[in-house]
Design an enzyme around this catalytic site. Structure first.
Site, short mmCIF file in Angstrom:
data_model
loop_
_atom_site.label_atom_id
_atom_site.label_comp_id
_atom_site.label_asym_id
_atom_site.label_seq_id
_atom_site.Cartn_x
_atom_site.Cartn_y
_atom_site.Cartn_z
N GLY A 233 0.81 -1.22 0.00
CA GLY A 233 0.00 0.00 0.00
C GLY A 233 0.83 1.26 0.00
N LYS A 314 3.93 2.57 16.74
CA LYS A 314 2.78 1.89 17.33
C LYS A 314 2.80 2.13 18.84
CE LYS A 314 2.38 0.09 13.19
NZ LYS A 314 1.37 0.50 12.21
#
Length: 363
Positions: A233, A314
């Site tokens: 992506g 994250k």
């Protein structure tokens, strides 16, 4: 929320309102308080509301508040503005008239109107009303000379609806907040892209880079590395702009990305692989501990392996703000040791979840 005082002058700011992803109010409030540490303030926030309000004990002229509080480093703020007034009792049948009267009393002109709601289910239920109401408000303010779309230097007017009867009115400069209402970009999912993660990189480019930076650094023919690329992506987002990408991942890359002819896929560990030649860009969306990713990203820049980087951190479920500051410190430590001046921008994007997206480059 507590009741909001009335400003002694129409152009005084009552405080700062920050919009964020529901569930991140504590994080947004923590950094907003740190940003305004020199002021006497009170934080007002409700869990899952999608916004926080930093109330000033003493209202200030909004130019003075802008000078004393720099909101540009706020990570969890999708959108922010200075609150000038709050209307709590809008009538059901005619919300236009009292809003126009209060806005005209500010004695300000505006370059744009941003109609907004919290990013909650209740807020989304008002989307149909906003589509109908927006043209009516624009027409009324243009007629009175308060809306001047040909004057981008003027402040923007925010009309933030919390429920059907409450509206927060405020101002921001274009340089202070998102160009998109509520800080939510209107991006379409490309049919050729293999995953929705491509929208995250598209939003990062549009949010973290200026128009000039995009023009100079995302030219066709430049080279990039995508660490943890599968299924492709982020690589697709780069090759769609004409960049040549080396995609690093032990997993497969989608055939639609490989078909562009601008991708070289190498099956390797993104944490340890290094290029033989410097590249313009390194991007990374790997699921690893942020304290592990941050030094690696800084090392790529410090050693000259890349000139620019966009990467995700994250975050843990708790103490997100503290973890971001820890990663800032790790990046600063590595780049100071290399004698480099740098730019680091961090944002909790609309397409992020339990993560933030960073842009890092040499100054």
């Amino acid at each position: 929320m507590q009741s909001i005082p009335t400003a002694p002058r129409a152009h005084d700011a009552l405080g700062l309102l920050v919009q964020c992803r529901p569930g991140f109010e504590a994080d947004a409030g923590q950094e907003l308080q740190a940003c305004a540490a020199r002021l006497a303030v009170r934080l007002q926030a409700q869990a899952q509301s999608g916004f926080v309000f930093l109330a000033l004990d003493t209202p200030q002229a909004h130019d003075e508040l802008r000078r004393r509080v720099d909101t540009s480093r706020l990570v969890f703020a999708r959108q922010s503005f200075q609150v000038l007034a709050v209307i709590d009792d809008l009538p059901d049948r005619d919300r236009l008239t009292p809003l126009v009267e209060r806005i005209e009393a500010f004695n300000e002109r505006f370059s744009a109107i941003l109609l907004e709601t919290p990013d909650t289910n209740a807020g989304k239920e008002q989307s149909g009303f906003l589509r109908r109401f927006g043209p009516l408000l624009e027409e009324a303010l243009a007629k009175s000379g308060k809306l001047r779309v040909d004057s981008p230097h003027l402040p923007r007017l925010h009309v933030f609806f919390v429920g059907a009867r409450q509206a927060w009115l405020g101002v921001s400069l274009a340089s202070e907040g998102s160009a998109w209402p509520m800080g939510i970009p209107r991006l379409r999912m490309p049919k050729e892209a293999p995953s929705r993660s491509t929208l995250k990189l598209a939003e990062a480019i549009g949010t973290l880079l200026s128009a000039d930076e995009q023009k100079t650094s995302l030219r066709p023919g430049l080279t990039a590395v995508d660490l943890g690329a599968a299924p492709g992506g982020w690589s697709w987002q780069l090759v769609s702009r004409g960049l040549r990408v080396t995609a690093i991942d032990n997993g497969p890359i989608a055939s639609s990305v490989l078909a562009t002819g601008l991708i070289e896929h190498l099956r390797a560990d993104g944490l340890t692989w290094r290029p033989k030649k410097p590249v313009e860009w390194m991007v990374c969306d790997m699921v690893e501990q942020p304290s592990k990713i941050a030094p690696i990203m800084a090392d790529w820049l410090a050693t000259g392996r890349c000139r620019r980087s966009i990467f995700n951190l994250k975050l843990p479920m708790k103490k997100r703000h503290d973890e971001i500051e820890r990663c800032r410190g790790l990046i600063d430590q590595r780049l100071r040791a290399a004698g480099l001046k740098y730019i680091l921008r961090i944002k909790h994007l609309y397409h992020d979840r339990e993560e933030v997206t960073c842009y890092l480059t040499r100054r």
